[in-house]
Design a protein around this motif. Structure first.
Motif, PDB file in Angstrom:
ATOM      1  N   MET A   1       0.667  -1.336  -0.333  1.00 32.69           N
ATOM      2  CA  MET A   1      -0.538   0.325  -0.100  1.00 32.69           C
ATOM      3  C   MET A   1       0.561   1.637  -0.334  1.00 32.69           C
ATOM      4  O   MET A   1       2.004   1.262   1.028  1.00 32.69           O
ATOM      5  N   ALA A   2       0.681   2.108  -1.045  1.00 34.11           N
ATOM      6  CA  ALA A   2       1.696   3.753  -1.025  1.00 34.11           C
ATOM      7  C   ALA A   2       0.586   4.428  -0.215  1.00 34.11           C
ATOM      8  O   ALA A   2      -0.862   4.648  -0.499  1.00 34.11           O
ATOM      9  N   HIS A   3       1.907   4.797   0.392  1.00 37.35           N
ATOM     10  CA  HIS A   3       0.740   6.102   1.517  1.00 37.35           C
ATOM     11  C   HIS A   3       1.691   8.045   0.639  1.00 37.35           C
ATOM     12  O   HIS A   3       2.757   7.678  -0.244  1.00 37.35           O
ATOM     13  N   SER A   4       0.512   8.339   1.148  1.00 39.29           N
ATOM     14  CA  SER A   4       1.281   9.418   0.533  1.00 39.29           C
ATOM     15  C   SER A   4       2.745  10.435   0.711  1.00 39.29           C
ATOM     16  O   SER A   4       2.185  10.353   2.330  1.00 39.29           O
ATOM     17  N   PRO A   5       3.137  11.750   0.694  1.00 43.92           N
ATOM     18  CA  PRO A   5       4.731  11.938   1.545  1.00 43.92           C
ATOM     19  C   PRO A   5       3.803  13.297   2.707  1.00 43.92           C
ATOM     20  O   PRO A   5       2.141  13.063   1.669  1.00 43.92           O
ATOM     21  N   LEU A   6       4.154  13.316   4.024  1.00 48.48           N
ATOM     22  CA  LEU A   6       3.817  13.755   4.217  1.00 48.48           C
ATOM     23  C   LEU A   6       4.110  15.148   4.165  1.00 48.48           C
ATOM     24  O   LEU A   6       4.194  16.329   4.864  1.00 48.48           O
ATOM     25  N   SER A   7       6.019  14.855   4.430  1.00 50.46           N
ATOM     26  CA  SER A   7       6.530  16.246   4.031  1.00 50.46           C
ATOM     27  C   SER A   7       7.429  16.967   2.884  1.00 50.46           C
ATOM     28  O   SER A   7       8.241  16.416   2.182  1.00 50.46           O
ATOM     29  N   THR A 122      10.398   5.504  -3.481  1.00 51.51           N
ATOM     30  CA  THR A 122       9.455   5.002  -2.416  1.00 51.51           C
ATOM     31  C   THR A 122      10.277   5.104  -1.320  1.00 51.51           C
ATOM     32  O   THR A 122      11.371   4.762  -1.884  1.00 51.51           O
ATOM     33  N   LEU A 123      10.236   5.167  -0.553  1.00 55.64           N
ATOM     34  CA  LEU A 123      10.679   5.505   0.739  1.00 55.64           C
ATOM     35  C   LEU A 123       9.713   5.382   2.264  1.00 55.64           C
ATOM     36  O   LEU A 123       8.726   4.696   2.170  1.00 55.64           O
ATOM     37  N   ALA A 124      11.200   4.853   3.261  1.00 57.42           N
ATOM     38  CA  ALA A 124      10.082   4.426   4.154  1.00 57.42           C
ATOM     39  C   ALA A 124      12.131   4.801   5.671  1.00 57.42           C
ATOM     40  O   ALA A 124      12.429   4.318   5.182  1.00 57.42           O
ATOM     41  N   ASP A 125      10.559   4.536   6.759  1.00 58.68           N
ATOM     42  CA  ASP A 125      11.864   5.119   7.513  1.00 58.68           C
ATOM     43  C   ASP A 125      11.595   3.812   8.619  1.00 58.68           C
ATOM     44  O   ASP A 125      11.654   3.045   9.599  1.00 58.68           O
ATOM     45  N   THR A 126      13.628   3.394   9.431  1.00 60.22           N
ATOM     46  CA  THR A 126      13.697   2.180   9.773  1.00 60.22           C
ATOM     47  C   THR A 126      13.588   2.672  10.861  1.00 60.22           C
ATOM     48  O   THR A 126      13.724   1.945  11.586  1.00 60.22           O
ATOM     49  N   GLY A 189      19.935 -19.290   7.009  1.00 60.91           N
ATOM     50  CA  GLY A 189      19.562 -19.601   8.530  1.00 60.91           C
ATOM     51  C   GLY A 189      19.674 -17.959   9.420  1.00 60.91           C
ATOM     52  O   GLY A 189      19.675 -18.545  10.633  1.00 60.91           O
ATOM     53  N   ASP A 190      20.653 -17.178   8.718  1.00 60.53           N
ATOM     54  CA  ASP A 190      21.189 -16.077   9.727  1.00 60.53           C
ATOM     55  C   ASP A 190      20.763 -15.701  10.110  1.00 60.53           C
ATOM     56  O   ASP A 190      19.628 -14.961   8.869  1.00 60.53           O
ATOM     57  N   PRO A 191      20.754 -14.552  10.898  1.00 66.47           N
ATOM     58  CA  PRO A 191      19.200 -13.300  11.089  1.00 66.47           C
ATOM     59  C   PRO A 191      19.196 -12.386  10.373  1.00 66.47           C
ATOM     60  O   PRO A 191      18.178 -12.030  10.524  1.00 66.47           O
ATOM     61  N   ALA A 192      20.109 -12.112   9.797  1.00 67.09           N
ATOM     62  CA  ALA A 192      20.017 -10.758   8.024  1.00 67.09           C
ATOM     63  C   ALA A 192      18.785 -11.476   7.628  1.00 67.09           C
ATOM     64  O   ALA A 192      18.059 -11.047   7.206  1.00 67.09           O
ATOM     65  N   ALA A 193      18.286 -12.635   7.151  1.00 60.56           N
ATOM     66  CA  ALA A 193      17.757 -13.344   6.451  1.00 60.56           C
ATOM     67  C   ALA A 193      16.560 -13.030   6.864  1.00 60.56           C
ATOM     68  O   ALA A 193      15.706 -12.844   5.971  1.00 60.56           O
ATOM     69  N   GLU A 194      15.923 -13.775   8.177  1.00 62.01           N
ATOM     70  CA  GLU A 194      14.653 -12.868   8.380  1.00 62.01           C
ATOM     71  C   GLU A 194      14.367 -11.085   8.584  1.00 62.01           C
ATOM     72  O   GLU A 194      13.487 -10.835   8.256  1.00 62.01           O
ATOM     73  N   LEU A 195      15.825 -10.757   8.865  1.00 60.09           N
ATOM     74  CA  LEU A 195      15.580  -8.749   8.971  1.00 60.09           C
ATOM     75  C   LEU A 195      15.474  -8.344   7.101  1.00 60.09           C
ATOM     76  O   LEU A 195      14.362  -7.807   7.444  1.00 60.09           O
ATOM     77  N   GLN A 196      15.779  -9.335   5.952  1.00 64.61           N
ATOM     78  CA  GLN A 196      15.454  -9.223   5.621  1.00 64.61           C
ATOM     79  C   GLN A 196      14.198  -9.063   5.104  1.00 64.61           C
ATOM     80  O   GLN A 196      13.579  -8.229   4.018  1.00 64.61           O
ATOM     81  N   GLN A 197      13.327 -10.039   5.015  1.00 65.22           N
ATOM     82  CA  GLN A 197      11.721 -11.029   4.945  1.00 65.22           C
ATOM     83  C   GLN A 197      11.022  -9.224   5.975  1.00 65.22           C
ATOM     84  O   GLN A 197      10.521  -9.033   5.046  1.00 65.22           O
ATOM     85  N   ARG A 198      11.918  -9.388   7.281  1.00 66.55           N
ATOM     86  CA  ARG A 198      10.491  -8.335   7.727  1.00 66.55           C
ATOM     87  C   ARG A 198      10.292  -7.248   7.217  1.00 66.55           C
ATOM     88  O   ARG A 198       9.426  -5.953   7.435  1.00 66.55           O
ATOM     89  N   HIS A 200      11.671  -6.006   3.803  1.00 69.75           N
ATOM     90  CA  HIS A 200      11.035  -5.640   3.027  1.00 69.75           C
ATOM     91  C   HIS A 200       9.543  -6.075   3.107  1.00 69.75           C
ATOM     92  O   HIS A 200       8.184  -5.311   2.632  1.00 69.75           O
ATOM     93  N   ALA A 201       8.819  -6.977   4.080  1.00 62.00           N
ATOM     94  CA  ALA A 201       7.395  -6.929   3.898  1.00 62.00           C
ATOM     95  C   ALA A 201       7.115  -4.840   4.858  1.00 62.00           C
ATOM     96  O   ALA A 201       5.461  -4.831   4.879  1.00 62.00           O
ATOM     97  N   ALA A 202       7.802  -4.742   5.818  1.00 62.47           N
ATOM     98  CA  ALA A 202       7.628  -3.393   6.561  1.00 62.47           C
ATOM     99  C   ALA A 202       7.371  -2.427   5.441  1.00 62.47           C
ATOM    100  O   ALA A 202       6.721  -1.343   5.528  1.00 62.47           O
ATOM    101  N   PHE A 203       8.653  -2.568   4.499  1.00 62.09           N
ATOM    102  CA  PHE A 203       8.466  -1.045   3.481  1.00 62.09           C
ATOM    103  C   PHE A 203       7.496  -1.809   2.874  1.00 62.09           C
ATOM    104  O   PHE A 203       6.862  -0.381   2.788  1.00 62.09           O
TER     105      PHE A 203
END
Ligand SMILES: [Fe+2]
Length: 246
Positions: A1-7, A122-126, A189-198, A200-203
């Motif tokens: 879902m794309a949101h409109s920029p606020l800034s 597209t941009l998202a805040d980490t 099996g590395d934690p980074a693989a799970e982070l990439q998935q997480r 990417h989904a959050a983005f």
């Protein structure tokens, strides 16, 4: 879902007159601190993007050495993962393949918007994602160094960059986030693989989508936000880009 920029910062005021340089900079930094990015619109003919960027810091050359880079479809690059074609880009930070710290700011401005659909940055805040790390995760990503490679497109330019950095790095100027969906080297099996998935989904859920008009200029904090791009079909789409050090 794309949101409109606020800034969003209008370069002209309610009367249609350009903001003073002081007010433009002041509001720019307020918005940047709050959101981590600023989209400048209503850009007057006389605005000088390079001069504006000089106020933000020292320039970091692009891969080719050009200080002001062109982002547009390049001949012979359609088959690789590369900004210089019309294909989508997955969420990443810029400069994980630099030996030195990544550029603090990335500025993109629009010479020719893409006709037809697509081509949005597209941009998202980490920041909230990093804040939600458990203490163990935080410690892991601050201390575990990963190998990173550069993109296929940059390799084809003759640069085979290989670096070793953690995902998170603390500096006296703030936390650096380095991230790539495809160029961070890790085992399945590395934690980074799970982070990439997480992430990417959050983005995909949270990103804002920047649809450029001519002369619009987008600047973001590359230590804090991830960026990506939607595919497009108009090969005339043309942005210019400057990378700025901390
Ligand atoms: Fe990028």
């Amino acid at each position: 879902m794309a949101h409109s920029p606020l800034s969003i910062l209008s370069q002209v005021d309610f009367n249609g007159d350009p903001l003073t340089d002081e007010l433009l900079m002041k509001t720019f930094h307020q918005l940047m601190d709050e959101h981590g990015y600023v989209l400048m619109c209503n850009v007057p003919e006389e605005f000088d993007p390079v001069r504006f960027c000089r106020n933000l810091g020292r320039f970091v050359p692009n891969y080719t050495g050009a200080v002001v880079g062109d982002v547009r479809p390049e001949p012979g690059m359609d088959d690789v993962y590369h900004a210089g074609n019309t294909r989508p880009l997955t969420p990443h930070s810029e400069g994980y393949d630099f030996a030195v710290v990544p550029p603090r700011y990335i500025a993109l401005w629009c010479v020719t918007p893409a006709g037809g659909p697509g081509g949005e940055t597209t941009l998202a805040d980490t920041r909230p994602w990093v804040e939600s790390f458990t203490a163990e995760e935080r410690e892991w990503f601050l201390t575990h160094e990963y190998d990173w490679k550069t993109t296929e497109g940059v390799q084809r330019l003759g640069l085979d960059l290989k670096t070793r950095h953690p995902v998170l790095e603390e500096t006296d100027q703030g936390t650096i986030v380095r991230f790539s969906c495809n160029n961070l080297i890790r085992d399945d099996g590395d934690p980074a693989a799970e982070l990439q998935q997480r992430w990417h989904a959050a983005f995909d859920r949270e990103h804002v989508s920047i649809d450029y008009s001519e002369k619009d200029m987008l600047v973001w904090d590359n230590w804090r936000l991830l960026h990506a791009r939607n595919a497009f079909s108009d090969r005339n789409r043309h942005l210019r880009r400057i990378q700025i050090a901390a």
